[in-house]
Design an enzyme around this catalytic site. Sequence first.
Site, short mmCIF file in Angstrom:
data_model
loop_
_atom_site.label_atom_id
_atom_site.label_comp_id
_atom_site.label_asym_id
_atom_site.label_seq_id
_atom_site.Cartn_x
_atom_site.Cartn_y
_atom_site.Cartn_z
CG MET A 1 -41.24 -71.97 -71.96
SD MET A 1 -41.57 -71.88 -70.20
CE MET A 1 -42.98 -70.77 -70.17
CB ILE B 1 -34.62 -74.69 -66.16
CG1 ILE B 1 -33.55 -75.80 -66.09
CG2 ILE B 1 -34.75 -74.00 -64.80
CD1 ILE B 1 -32.14 -75.29 -65.88
CB SER C 1 -29.67 -68.16 -66.63
OG SER C 1 -29.62 -66.74 -66.56
NE ARG C 2 -23.20 -70.67 -66.92
CZ ARG C 2 -23.70 -71.76 -66.38
NH1 ARG C 2 -24.68 -71.66 -65.47
NH2 ARG C 2 -23.24 -72.95 -66.70
CD GLU D 1 -21.14 -67.32 -60.75
OE1 GLU D 1 -20.76 -68.52 -60.80
OE2 GLU D 1 -22.29 -66.97 -61.04
CG HIS E 1 -23.42 -70.82 -59.96
ND1 HIS E 1 -22.74 -70.30 -61.02
CD2 HIS E 1 -24.31 -71.72 -60.49
CE1 HIS E 1 -23.17 -70.85 -62.15
NE2 HIS E 1 -24.12 -71.71 -61.85
#
Length: 328
Positions: free
Chosen positions: A155, A158, A237-238, A267, A286
């Site tokens: 939290m 974003i 996120s990642r 990626e 992404h």
Amino acid sequence: MSKPRIFVPNRINEEVIQFLQQFGDVDYRAKEELISEEEFLDGLRKATALLCYSRQKINSKVLEQAPLLKIVSNIAVGYDNLDLEELTKRGIMATNTPGVLTETTADLTFSILMAAARRVTEADHYVKSGQWKEWFPSLMLGKDVYGATIGIIGMGRIGEAVARRAKGFDMEILYYNRSRKLDAEEKLGARYVSLEELLQKSDYVVVLIPLTAETQKFIGAKEIALMKKDAILVNASRGATIDEPALIQALQEKRIAGAALDVYEKEPVDPKNSLLKMANVVTLPHIGSATRETRAKMAMKAARNVVAAIKGEIPENLLNREVLQKIK
């Protein structure tokens, strides 16, 4: 006295380059793709400052070739590409660009949640591929978003922005974070719960945590096993915060209903990755902060961090404040 040299190895807005040119000599490579390692290291050797995207890995090997470097300014909020310990040891400041991409990334996060819930990409392909021959009541049945339960893991800025959107859809908002966010609880009606409770009760599990040693594969087989069978997992996120093989297996075995992903362990994602073959998985390249307006703001914020360092000031978004002891 020679001007500081600012190395910008990839294309950014011309306005940002013009701004930087007021404060130093700008070595600008206006390419979209990553430049070669040889070209990158050659640029670093004379650089006082580096302004780069988070796809550029900055580690000890790279820093050995950068004897004059004073700051690495990431055009991103995430900074898992930076070896902060090594940067600090060498007296090099590191910065990022939080805040300016919050709302844009939250828009994207909520949009892929809805796309997965209502099977938007699957239905789009169904129509465009000529499979739609007739309408019938069970055609592309999805899952309600309005009034459902969303569980937000992380939290931060974003996460709170996603929660605001969820409130507009009258969703029950659960969240898990390192610390409670009482303001979010009061304004948004969010409820702080354990990770286990969040996973067990949420219709949509949204991962919005930074990638660190502690969050690597934060959501693995054990966590996915706690989710509802009709739940959807969203990651903006990642990629490495989720154990990808465990997610793939859970999807294949229909232990959760689907996923919506903007990020991946590797990626660009391998074209052979099983996730790309699943109709119940929304896959994006992404693009969380990918709007013209936001990318321009990010680049300018990164540039202002560079200028502050050049002028001997403390950049607004300094990540390794302990470095100040080294450069006094």
